[in-house]
Scaffold this motif. Structure first.
Motif, PDB file in Angstrom:
ATOM      1  N   PHE A 212       7.256  11.628   9.910  1.00  0.00           N
ATOM      2  CA  PHE A 212       8.180  10.994  10.373  1.00  0.00           C
ATOM      3  C   PHE A 212       9.541  11.474   9.767  1.00  0.00           C
ATOM      4  N   LEU A 213       9.775  11.545   8.622  1.00  0.00           N
ATOM      5  CA  LEU A 213      11.050  12.083   8.254  1.00  0.00           C
ATOM      6  C   LEU A 213      11.396  13.470   8.689  1.00  0.00           C
ATOM      7  N   ALA A 214      10.468  14.377   8.849  1.00  0.00           N
ATOM      8  CA  ALA A 214      10.748  15.716   9.525  1.00  0.00           C
ATOM      9  C   ALA A 214      11.455  15.273  10.708  1.00  0.00           C
ATOM     10  N   ARG A 215      10.839  14.416  11.662  1.00  0.00           N
ATOM     11  CA  ARG A 215      11.125  14.325  12.991  1.00  0.00           C
ATOM     12  C   ARG A 215      12.698  13.821  13.003  1.00  0.00           C
TER      13      ARG A 215
ATOM     14  N   ASN B 249       0.696  -1.045  -0.026  1.00  0.00           N
ATOM     15  CA  ASN B 249      -0.032   0.005  -0.129  1.00  0.00           C
ATOM     16  C   ASN B 249       1.043   1.118   0.057  1.00  0.00           C
ATOM     17  N   LEU B 250       1.805   1.174   1.082  1.00  0.00           N
ATOM     18  CA  LEU B 250       2.859   2.567   1.066  1.00  0.00           C
ATOM     19  C   LEU B 250       3.485   2.779  -0.279  1.00  0.00           C
TER      20      LEU B 250
ATOM     21  N   ALA C 262      18.003   7.179   8.189  1.00  0.00           N
ATOM     22  CA  ALA C 262      17.263   5.980   8.251  1.00  0.00           C
ATOM     23  C   ALA C 262      18.298   4.738   8.736  1.00  0.00           C
ATOM     24  N   LEU C 263      19.357   4.729   7.937  1.00  0.00           N
ATOM     25  CA  LEU C 263      20.132   3.444   8.329  1.00  0.00           C
ATOM     26  C   LEU C 263      20.512   3.241   9.853  1.00  0.00           C
ATOM     27  N   TYR C 264      20.688   4.363  10.399  1.00  0.00           N
ATOM     28  CA  TYR C 264      21.015   4.250  11.885  1.00  0.00           C
ATOM     29  C   TYR C 264      19.635   3.642  12.551  1.00  0.00           C
ATOM     30  N   LYS C 265      18.416   3.862  12.189  1.00  0.00           N
ATOM     31  CA  LYS C 265      17.377   3.354  12.731  1.00  0.00           C
ATOM     32  C   LYS C 265      17.292   2.012  12.319  1.00  0.00           C
ATOM     33  N   MET C 266      17.388   1.463  11.008  1.00  0.00           N
ATOM     34  CA  MET C 266      17.436   0.112  10.719  1.00  0.00           C
ATOM     35  C   MET C 266      18.348  -0.708  11.142  1.00  0.00           C
ATOM     36  N   ARG C 267      19.699  -0.277  11.171  1.00  0.00           N
ATOM     37  CA  ARG C 267      20.593  -1.185  12.005  1.00  0.00           C
ATOM     38  C   ARG C 267      19.954  -1.590  13.352  1.00  0.00           C
ATOM     39  N   ALA C 268      19.627  -0.236  14.104  1.00  0.00           N
ATOM     40  CA  ALA C 268      18.994  -0.731  15.523  1.00  0.00           C
ATOM     41  C   ALA C 268      18.172  -1.562  15.610  1.00  0.00           C
ATOM     42  N   TYR C 269      16.874  -1.409  14.662  1.00  0.00           N
ATOM     43  CA  TYR C 269      15.928  -2.648  14.804  1.00  0.00           C
ATOM     44  C   TYR C 269      16.531  -3.766  14.310  1.00  0.00           C
TER      45      TYR C 269
ATOM     46  N   ALA D 151      11.414   2.102   5.706  1.00  0.00           N
ATOM     47  CA  ALA D 151      12.127   2.512   6.982  1.00  0.00           C
ATOM     48  C   ALA D 151      11.035   3.132   7.957  1.00  0.00           C
ATOM     49  N   TYR D 152      10.113   3.766   7.405  1.00  0.00           N
ATOM     50  CA  TYR D 152       8.807   4.406   8.073  1.00  0.00           C
ATOM     51  C   TYR D 152       8.110   3.360   8.664  1.00  0.00           C
ATOM     52  N   LEU D 153       7.704   2.417   7.666  1.00  0.00           N
ATOM     53  CA  LEU D 153       6.954   1.112   8.113  1.00  0.00           C
ATOM     54  C   LEU D 153       7.752   0.379   9.059  1.00  0.00           C
ATOM     55  N   ALA D 154       8.898   0.227   9.207  1.00  0.00           N
ATOM     56  CA  ALA D 154       9.720  -0.373  10.305  1.00  0.00           C
ATOM     57  C   ALA D 154       9.806   0.193  11.674  1.00  0.00           C
ATOM     58  N   GLU D 155       9.568   1.507  11.668  1.00  0.00           N
ATOM     59  CA  GLU D 155       9.864   2.244  12.729  1.00  0.00           C
ATOM     60  C   GLU D 155       8.459   2.012  13.526  1.00  0.00           C
TER      61      GLU D 155
END
Length: 639
Positions: free
Chosen positions: A23-26, A7-8, A126-133, A52-56
């Motif tokens: 999300f991106l602006a934050r 959908n996204l 975004a990569l920081y976030k995805m690596r963490a998750y 990345a938004y969906l994973a967050e």
């Protein structure tokens, strides 16, 4: 996840796009885009950022909103309210990690040459976030991941619910009734997650350090369990979980032997939360090397402080022979336990007294009593003496005045944020600062004035950042404490600014030298606990009957720095809170290294130095290795 991704990517609604922009602006606010999606021209990056938004939203759920209300109460579709918190469930946990790893790989595959500077910034964030998750680090706390399968993280997991009570001052709006609250509370503690890295040390820390959502905390936010059934049930669910884990064989294991894969996972989670190492250039091994270099340097510094203190207490050569003086200094040179230097000198003076009939130990002790004043030493529920509160408040005002005087000629005058900062003296043994600038100075443990000044400097720097954030002011794209700069600013402030402040607030060179010597114990705690935290991940075995368990192993490690009894026991607790303690010294060393690099590039001379207060006052909190950053700093410094 697959249907949501479809959908996204293929037919996003206007509400979805609006929420993606939020999300991106934050988390990419430094790019300065009010409509980030419109700045993304690279189609592959745009698709990866939506994933990345969906994973967050899958990883964090309602904790995106709680406890600060930082985002709208809107789920991934931009229309529905959040319907759940994070729940520790094995399959969904694995799915989110796997999905995030896939997105991380896609982001890594995007070459810089194909991206604009703004797009590179979005990719890195975004990569920081995805690596963490991908490592199971959903909280952003730099504890080394395994958020759904480590005892410490699960011990505090009911804060996902309680944070909602804290924000809304009532039952969180994501729940229609108390039964829904209890369904989630039960799911948290009646989970299907096998605990990772569980042993006697990690379980001890889970109980002693991580159990902040205790019955009194629940009672404060939800209600008196004697009359409030929801509070009573929440407390019971957690207590039953603690009883089950207490009785499990893993909680009695002597130690955990970490594999190379475990260490890589821990470092991935830690470095991603701290927002560095997207290039995979560092590791736990390289961290160990940096800690070793720092310890060697601080050992030399405190050895010099001890020698100076000895000479200032006994300035007359006739006090005792040159040979005796050199014998004491040689003993200091032979010892690496710099936390114990303050004990080595009086012990050796006592020996000299016994052989010479002098009273050198008495003279040393008198000087110590006169110059090294302590405040604190309280039980948790003990009433704090007014004179101690007044002393801390006076020190706080002196520190604020010193900062205002030294940094008032920069664009972002620190004094402008003082109105949003408050201080409270507590009986805790630790000090903390919380949004929007509330400083809590703990005097449960007795500490010297010098160490209290160190703490106040550290927490004031944090409070200024919180006060700035609550005001909404960002002077430049680097004007927030992000990644290692958050904790690193506090640590670097203590190392750089404390000796300078001490020259203003202490009356004599002898007083400064003796207080500096006493302060060695503070640095010994930092160094020893940092080294022991890393060392635990490299332990090769504990199967022999004579092998110490993980707690005793750490105690033995920290004793070589002069930490004994209560100090050693406290260190053992902190060391086993996963990788949590790594962030303090690492971030401080990272900040110091970046400041030194900038000083060299800017050609600063004649003792002129950079420090975290200067960066704040210039609106350049987080140093970056970029021409743009250097240009802005140069302009602020009027170079």
């Amino acid at each position: 996840m697959a249907s949501k991704e479809k959908n996204l990517l293929r037919c996003p609604t206007a509400a979805m796009n609006l929420n993606i922009n939020r999300f991106l602006a934050r988390f990419t606010s430094a790019a300065g885009a009010s409509n980030p999606l419109s700045t993304i021209k690279n189609q592959d990056l745009g698709q990866a950022l939506k994933k990345a938004y969906l994973a967050e939203y899958a990883a964090k759920r309602a904790t995106l909103r709680y406890p600060r209300g930082a985002v709208e109460n809107l789920d991934w579709d931009g229309t529905s309210p959040f319907g759940s918190i994070r729940l520790p469930e094995r399959k969904s946990y694995a799915d989110i990690k796997d999905y995030s790893l896939k997105v991380a790989d896609e982001l890594r595959g995007l070459a810089n040459d194909d991206l604009s500077p703004t797009e590179i910034h979005f990719r890195e964030e975004a990569l920081y976030k995805m690596r963490a998750y991908s490592a199971g680090a959903f909280t952003g706390d730099s504890w080394g991941g395994a958020d759904n399968d480590s005892a410490c993280q699960l011990m505090i997991r009911n804060y996902d619910i309680l944070g909602g009570y804290q924000l809304e001052q009532k039952r969180p709006e994501i729940y229609q009734n108390d039964d829904e609250v209890l369904l989630d509370a039960n799911a948290i503690f009646l989970n299907n997650m096998p605990l990772k890295w569980q042993d006697v040390g990690t379980w001890n820390s889970a109980k002693k350090y991580c159990n902040v959502t205790n019955p009194s905390f629940v009672a404060k936010l939800v209600g008196d369990p004697a009359v409030n059934d929801t509070a009573k049930a929440m407390i019971l669910f957690k207590n039953w979980w603690i009883e089950r884990i207490e009785a499990s064989p893993d909680s009695k294991k002597k130690c955990t032997i970490y594999t190379e894969g475990d260490r890589e996972l821990v470092w991935t989670a830690f470095s991603a939360d701290q927002q560095f190492n997207n290039d995979q250039s560092s590791s736990l091994e390289s961290y160990n090397e940096k800690v070793g270099e720092y310890i060697a340097d601080r050992t030399l510094q405190f050895r010099d402080s001890a020698s100076t203190a000895l000479d200032l207490v006994f300035p007359d050569p006739a006090d005792f022979s040159l040979q005796d003086r050199q014998t004491i200094k040689e003993a200091l040179r032979q010892s690496s336990a710099f936390g114990a230097y303050k004990d080595i000198i009086p012990a050796m003076l006592e020996v000299i007294d016994a052989n010479s009939g002098k009273s050198l130990r008495d003279k040393w002790d008198a000087a110590w009593r006169e110059d090294v004043v302590e405040i604190g030493g309280y039980q948790p529920d003990e009433q704090i003496r007014k004179e101690d509160i007044d002393k801390i408040n006076d020190m706080f005002e002196k520190t604020k005045d010193w900062v205002a005087k030294n940094y008032n000629y920069y664009p972002n005058n620190p004094k402008n944020f003082y109105h949003g900062i408050s201080i409270k003296v507590t009986t805790s043994s630790n000090s903390t600062t919380t949004y929007p600038g509330n400083i809590n100075i703990g005097i449960g443990t007795s500490r010297t004035l010098y160490e209290h000044y160190s703490t106040i400097l550290h927490e004031l720097r944090h409070a200024m950042e919180f006060a700035r954030a609550s005001s909404g002011q960002i002077l430049t794209v680097y004007g927030a404490d992000t990644g290692p700069a958050f904790e690193g600013s506090g640590i670097a402030t203590e190392i750089i600014n404390l000796p300078i402040l001490a020259n203003d607030v202490f009356s004599t060179p002898r007083s400064i030298a003796l207080n500096r010597l006493a302060y060695a114990m503070h640095d010994a705690r930092l160094a020893a606990t940092s080294e022991a935290t890393a060392a635990r991940y490299f332990r090769s075995g504990c199967s022999e009957a004579s092998s110490p368990n993980s707690i005793d192993y750490v105690v033995k490690l920290v004793e070589k720095y002069g930490l004994y009894n209560e100090f050693a026991s406290n260190a053992a607790v902190r060391v086993h809170v996963n990788a949590q303690y790594l962030q303090y010294l690492w971030s401080g060393l990272d900040m110091l290294g970046k400041l030194e690099t900038l000083e060299t590039k800017l050609g600063l001379q004649n003792g002129r130095r950079l420090d975290p207060f200067i960066l704040f006052a210039c609106g350049l909190n987080t140093p970056e290795p970029s021409t743009d950053y250097e240009k802005k700093l140069k302009a602020c410094l009027k170079l």
